[in-house]
Design a protein around this motif. Structure first.
Motif, PDB file in Angstrom:
ATOM      1  N   SER A   1      28.413  45.818  28.213  1.00 40.76           N
ATOM      2  CA  SER A   1      28.897  47.098  27.707  1.00 40.76           C
ATOM      3  C   SER A   1      30.090  47.562  28.536  1.00 40.76           C
ATOM      4  O   SER A   1      29.989  47.713  29.758  1.00 40.76           O
ATOM      5  CB  SER A   1      27.782  48.145  27.762  1.00 40.76           C
ATOM      6  N   LEU A   2      31.219  47.791  27.873  1.00 40.22           N
ATOM      7  CA  LEU A   2      32.383  48.314  28.596  1.00 40.22           C
ATOM      8  C   LEU A   2      32.142  49.737  29.077  1.00 40.22           C
ATOM      9  O   LEU A   2      32.693  50.156  30.095  1.00 40.22           O
ATOM     10  CB  LEU A   2      33.617  48.269  27.683  1.00 40.22           C
ATOM     11  N   THR A   3      31.312  50.477  28.346  1.00 41.13           N
ATOM     12  CA  THR A   3      30.990  51.841  28.772  1.00 41.13           C
ATOM     13  C   THR A   3      30.227  51.820  30.094  1.00 41.13           C
ATOM     14  O   THR A   3      30.547  52.571  31.027  1.00 41.13           O
ATOM     15  CB  THR A   3      30.155  52.547  27.692  1.00 41.13           C
ATOM     16  N   ALA A   4      29.214  50.940  30.168  1.00 41.44           N
ATOM     17  CA  ALA A   4      28.443  50.833  31.413  1.00 41.44           C
ATOM     18  C   ALA A   4      29.306  50.320  32.558  1.00 41.44           C
ATOM     19  O   ALA A   4      29.191  50.776  33.705  1.00 41.44           O
ATOM     20  CB  ALA A   4      27.244  49.914  31.200  1.00 41.44           C
ATOM     21  N   LEU A   5      30.193  49.383  32.243  1.00 44.63           N
ATOM     22  CA  LEU A   5      31.064  48.831  33.281  1.00 44.63           C
ATOM     23  C   LEU A   5      32.037  49.885  33.784  1.00 44.63           C
ATOM     24  O   LEU A   5      32.334  49.952  34.985  1.00 44.63           O
ATOM     25  CB  LEU A   5      31.817  47.615  32.733  1.00 44.63           C
ATOM     26  N   SER A   6      32.540  50.723  32.877  1.00 40.87           N
ATOM     27  CA  SER A   6      33.468  51.784  33.298  1.00 40.87           C
ATOM     28  C   SER A   6      32.770  52.774  34.231  1.00 40.87           C
ATOM     29  O   SER A   6      33.372  53.278  35.188  1.00 40.87           O
ATOM     30  CB  SER A   6      34.045  52.502  32.081  1.00 40.87           C
ATOM     31  N   GLU A   7      31.481  53.039  33.957  1.00 42.70           N
ATOM     32  CA  GLU A   7      30.732  53.921  34.847  1.00 42.70           C
ATOM     33  C   GLU A   7      30.576  53.290  36.226  1.00 42.70           C
ATOM     34  O   GLU A   7      30.669  53.977  37.255  1.00 42.70           O
ATOM     35  CB  GLU A   7      29.360  54.227  34.240  1.00 42.70           C
ATOM     36  N   ALA A   8      30.317  51.974  36.243  1.00 45.00           N
ATOM     37  CA  ALA A   8      30.192  51.283  37.532  1.00 45.00           C
ATOM     38  C   ALA A   8      31.507  51.301  38.299  1.00 45.00           C
ATOM     39  O   ALA A   8      31.521  51.345  39.536  1.00 45.00           O
ATOM     40  CB  ALA A   8      29.721  49.850  37.305  1.00 45.00           C
ATOM     41  N   LEU A   9      32.604  51.268  37.565  1.00 39.76           N
ATOM     42  CA  LEU A   9      33.934  51.284  38.188  1.00 39.76           C
ATOM     43  C   LEU A   9      34.410  52.702  38.489  1.00 39.76           C
ATOM     44  O   LEU A   9      35.483  52.885  39.078  1.00 39.76           O
ATOM     45  CB  LEU A   9      34.952  50.609  37.258  1.00 39.76           C
ATOM     46  N   GLU A  10      33.601  53.703  38.038  1.00 44.01           N
ATOM     47  CA  GLU A  10      33.961  55.115  38.187  1.00 44.01           C
ATOM     48  C   GLU A  10      35.280  55.418  37.479  1.00 44.01           C
ATOM     49  O   GLU A  10      36.198  56.031  38.028  1.00 44.01           O
ATOM     50  CB  GLU A  10      34.023  55.503  39.669  1.00 44.01           C
ATOM     51  N   LEU A  11      35.344  54.945  36.207  1.00 46.21           N
ATOM     52  CA  LEU A  11      36.519  55.144  35.360  1.00 46.21           C
ATOM     53  C   LEU A  11      36.113  55.814  34.065  1.00 46.21           C
ATOM     54  O   LEU A  11      34.950  55.756  33.650  1.00 46.21           O
ATOM     55  CB  LEU A  11      37.179  53.808  35.022  1.00 46.21           C
ATOM     56  N   GLU A  12      37.078  56.419  33.400  1.00 48.00           N
ATOM     57  CA  GLU A  12      36.875  56.841  32.028  1.00 48.00           C
ATOM     58  C   GLU A  12      36.774  55.584  31.163  1.00 48.00           C
ATOM     59  O   GLU A  12      37.462  54.591  31.411  1.00 48.00           O
ATOM     60  CB  GLU A  12      38.044  57.710  31.553  1.00 48.00           C
TER      61      GLU A  12
ATOM     62  N   PHE B   1      30.904  47.151  44.072  1.00 42.58           N
ATOM     63  CA  PHE B   1      30.641  45.759  43.693  1.00 42.58           C
ATOM     64  C   PHE B   1      29.179  45.513  43.287  1.00 42.58           C
ATOM     65  O   PHE B   1      28.903  44.774  42.359  1.00 42.58           O
ATOM     66  CB  PHE B   1      31.017  44.823  44.840  1.00 42.58           C
ATOM     67  N   ALA B   2      28.240  46.141  43.997  1.00 42.58           N
ATOM     68  CA  ALA B   2      26.831  45.911  43.684  1.00 42.58           C
ATOM     69  C   ALA B   2      26.507  46.395  42.273  1.00 42.58           C
ATOM     70  O   ALA B   2      25.819  45.705  41.500  1.00 42.58           O
ATOM     71  CB  ALA B   2      25.939  46.614  44.705  1.00 42.58           C
ATOM     72  N   ARG B   3      26.984  47.576  41.908  1.00 41.59           N
ATOM     73  CA  ARG B   3      26.751  48.121  40.568  1.00 41.59           C
ATOM     74  C   ARG B   3      27.462  47.288  39.512  1.00 41.59           C
ATOM     75  O   ARG B   3      26.920  47.028  38.427  1.00 41.59           O
ATOM     76  CB  ARG B   3      27.226  49.577  40.530  1.00 41.59           C
ATOM     77  N   ILE B   4      28.674  46.833  39.799  1.00 39.95           N
ATOM     78  CA  ILE B   4      29.426  45.997  38.864  1.00 39.95           C
ATOM     79  C   ILE B   4      28.676  44.700  38.607  1.00 39.95           C
ATOM     80  O   ILE B   4      28.544  44.249  37.457  1.00 39.95           O
ATOM     81  CB  ILE B   4      30.839  45.703  39.420  1.00 39.95           C
ATOM     82  N   TYR B   5      28.144  44.121  39.701  1.00 39.90           N
ATOM     83  CA  TYR B   5      27.390  42.873  39.562  1.00 39.90           C
ATOM     84  C   TYR B   5      26.168  43.068  38.663  1.00 39.90           C
ATOM     85  O   TYR B   5      25.842  42.220  37.837  1.00 39.90           O
ATOM     86  CB  TYR B   5      26.965  42.381  40.946  1.00 39.90           C
ATOM     87  N   GLU B   6      25.501  44.194  38.805  1.00 40.94           N
ATOM     88  CA  GLU B   6      24.319  44.473  37.981  1.00 40.94           C
ATOM     89  C   GLU B   6      24.698  44.569  36.509  1.00 40.94           C
ATOM     90  O   GLU B   6      24.004  44.025  35.649  1.00 40.94           O
ATOM     91  CB  GLU B   6      23.669  45.780  38.444  1.00 40.94           C
ATOM     92  N   VAL B   7      25.793  45.259  36.213  1.00 41.23           N
ATOM     93  CA  VAL B   7      26.225  45.408  34.815  1.00 41.23           C
ATOM     94  C   VAL B   7      26.588  44.050  34.231  1.00 41.23           C
ATOM     95  O   VAL B   7      26.234  43.731  33.087  1.00 41.23           O
ATOM     96  CB  VAL B   7      27.421  46.374  34.712  1.00 41.23           C
ATOM     97  N   LEU B   8      27.276  43.232  35.002  1.00 39.51           N
ATOM     98  CA  LEU B   8      27.739  41.937  34.496  1.00 39.51           C
ATOM     99  C   LEU B   8      26.597  40.929  34.350  1.00 39.51           C
ATOM    100  O   LEU B   8      26.688  40.006  33.529  1.00 39.51           O
ATOM    101  CB  LEU B   8      28.803  41.357  35.429  1.00 39.51           C
ATOM    102  N   ASN B   9      25.532  41.090  35.123  1.00 38.41           N
ATOM    103  CA  ASN B   9      24.488  40.073  35.156  1.00 38.41           C
ATOM    104  C   ASN B   9      23.142  40.499  34.584  1.00 38.41           C
ATOM    105  O   ASN B   9      22.456  39.684  33.972  1.00 38.41           O
ATOM    106  CB  ASN B   9      24.276  39.595  36.596  1.00 38.41           C
ATOM    107  N   ASP B  10      22.755  41.746  34.802  1.00 39.98           N
ATOM    108  CA  ASP B  10      21.374  42.128  34.524  1.00 39.98           C
ATOM    109  C   ASP B  10      21.199  43.221  33.479  1.00 39.98           C
ATOM    110  O   ASP B  10      20.143  43.292  32.849  1.00 39.98           O
ATOM    111  CB  ASP B  10      20.693  42.581  35.823  1.00 39.98           C
ATOM    112  N   LEU B  11      22.169  44.082  33.324  1.00 40.87           N
ATOM    113  CA  LEU B  11      21.976  45.247  32.465  1.00 40.87           C
ATOM    114  C   LEU B  11      21.903  44.824  31.003  1.00 40.87           C
ATOM    115  O   LEU B  11      22.853  44.255  30.466  1.00 40.87           O
ATOM    116  CB  LEU B  11      23.124  46.246  32.663  1.00 40.87           C
TER     117      LEU B  11
END
Length: 443
Positions: A275-286, A322-332
């Motif tokens: 999800s790009l939405t979840a990834l943007s949250e992990a990156l702290e972006l709109e 990075f830890a949150r990004i890794y979770e989104v890319l691998n587990d979420l």
């Protein structure tokens, strides 16, 4: 399904912009059709919104300076200077806000375009074409359905390896579409042997260019120009003018504007749905800030699989994330129907043609009958619908030529009731097979 990448490998990928995709794309170059002009006539006359200029221009503002500058820019593609080019120089230098935005976005998009053009040995100058095609907007859609930075029609895009389904429209992918455009220009130049003609063909199709060549008995763009569709006549001079303005913007007080596109990006390949939405949250972006870098994903869902990994481009990440990004890319998990459906042809000309055919059919139905008006007779009615008087009599079972006002007449054979054909009689032929008693068989 988890990524088959260790955490430190992901971090390495995320600090190497475009490197992974460059290797993947170069390996796929041969998969794009190499035959000259796969769909040469798919591009018609309205894939751009080029401003119109008068056909008979008075050359009152000839500029030796502009001509000299164009001569200095010229590399492979001729940068001719004439009244039509000067008119578009006037147009674009007058649009300082627009051209300032183009300058700002060029620092992000031009390296992508240049990489694709270089892969096919295409002149670097063609990187300026998306300025007049789409104003470098990957979401641009023309009135006939041409889409993306390079304004690909559906059929042409399919022919050059771009995919359109319920998750993705690769015409909007800056990288994928740029390689497809480069392949198109390779084929166009091999077919026409001239870069200005190839540019014209990109706008109106090779068929229109070849017909103009035959009518003008010339292969010089400026000589065949009067025989091309109106938009294409202006398309090439507009391109030359755009090249000029982008190279001499400061001379016309045009300054680059800040682009919403991140200049420093990381790239990662994923083999699962993300999800790009979840990834943007992990990156702290709109979300829109991430979506603008990944415009081809219709649902803001990256549909990666083991068989077909997908690319995500993101602004350079902070170490804390990075830890949150890794979770989104691998587990979420992503709650979405993962079935893929190929998109249907979105060429609006096809829909217009269908409407015209439907309207014509409706008109035919309306004209299947005629209500007799005062003063009309069979002769006048027959002439009106280009039929014979005798046909009107047969279709309407008239014994004479008398009709009265208000009477409804059938005026089409298709609308006339058909008489039931008499039933065929069954025929029985008697015969006597050898070695048997008497009998009969039905034929």
């Amino acid at each position: 399904m988890k990524l088959t990448l260790r955490f430190n490998t992901v971090l390495l990928l995320m600090t190497t912009a475009f490197s992974g995709f460059a290797q993947q794309k170069n390996a796929k170059l041969d998969s794009i059709p190499a035959s000259p002009f796969v769909f040469p006539n798919t591009f018609e006359t309205d894939t751009t919104a080029v401003p119109l200029v008068d056909e008979q221009l008075a050359f009152y503002n000839y500029s030796f300076t502009n001509k000299k500058r164009l001569d200095s820019i010229r590399n492979v593609i001729p940068m001719d200077y004439n009244e039509y080019v000067q008119k578009y120089i006037d147009v674009y230098t007058g649009r300082k806000n627009m051209m300032g935005k183009m300058l700002g976005m060029s620092s992000y998009y031009f390296p992508i375009f240049e990489k694709a053009l270089k892969a096919y040995n295409i002149p670097d100058e063609l990187k300026y074409l998306p300025i007049i095609e789409s104003a470098m907007n990957p979401h641009a859609v023309s009135r006939v359905g041409a889409t993306g930075l390079w304004q690909f029609m559906f059929t042409t895009a399919k022919g050059y390896g771009l995919n359109m389904d319920n998750f993705v429209d690769e015409r909007k992918d800056p990288v994928q579409a740029s390689f497809a455009a480069a392949a198109y220009f390779r084929d166009a130049y091999e077919s026409l042997g001239d870069w200005l003609l190839a540019i014209a063909a990109y706008n109106c199709g090779a068929g229109n260019v070849n017909r103009a060549i035959q009518k003008a008995n010339s292969r010089d763009f400026w000589e065949i120009r009067p025989y091309l569709p109106q938009e294409t006549r202006n398309y090439v001079p507009a391109f030359i003018a755009a090249v000029y303005v982008m190279n001499y913007a400061k001379s016309h007080q045009i300054m680059a504007q800040k682009s919403p596109l991140a200049q420093k990006t990381d790239t990662v390949q994923v083999n699962r749905f993300v999800s790009l939405t979840a990834l943007s949250e992990a990156l702290e972006l709109e979300t829109d800030a991430l979506f603008v870098l990944n415009p081809s994903y219709k649902k803001k869902i990256v549909n990666g699989t083991e068989e077909s990994p997908k690319r995500i481009i993101m602004p350079a990440a902070q170490l804390d994330n990075f830890a949150r990004i890794y979770e989104v890319l691998n587990d979420l998990p992503v709650d979405v129907d993962t079935r893929v459906y190929l998109a249907s042809n979105d060429d609006k000309r096809l829909r217009n043609k269908s409407r015209q055919q439907a309207s014509k059919s409706a008109a035919n139905v309306q004209h299947s009958y005629h209500r007799v008006q005062r003063g009309q007779n069979l002769s006048t009615i027959a002439n009106k619908y280009n039929v014979e008087v005798q046909d009107l009599k047969v279709w309407n079972n008239l014994k004479g030529s008398m009709v009265v006002p208000g009477q409804r007449l059938i005026i089409s054979a298709k609308a006339a009731p058909t008489k039931a054909a008499p039933a065929k009689s069954k025929t029985y032929i008697s015969y006597k097979p050898k070695g048997s008693g008497s009998g009969s068989a039905k034929i």
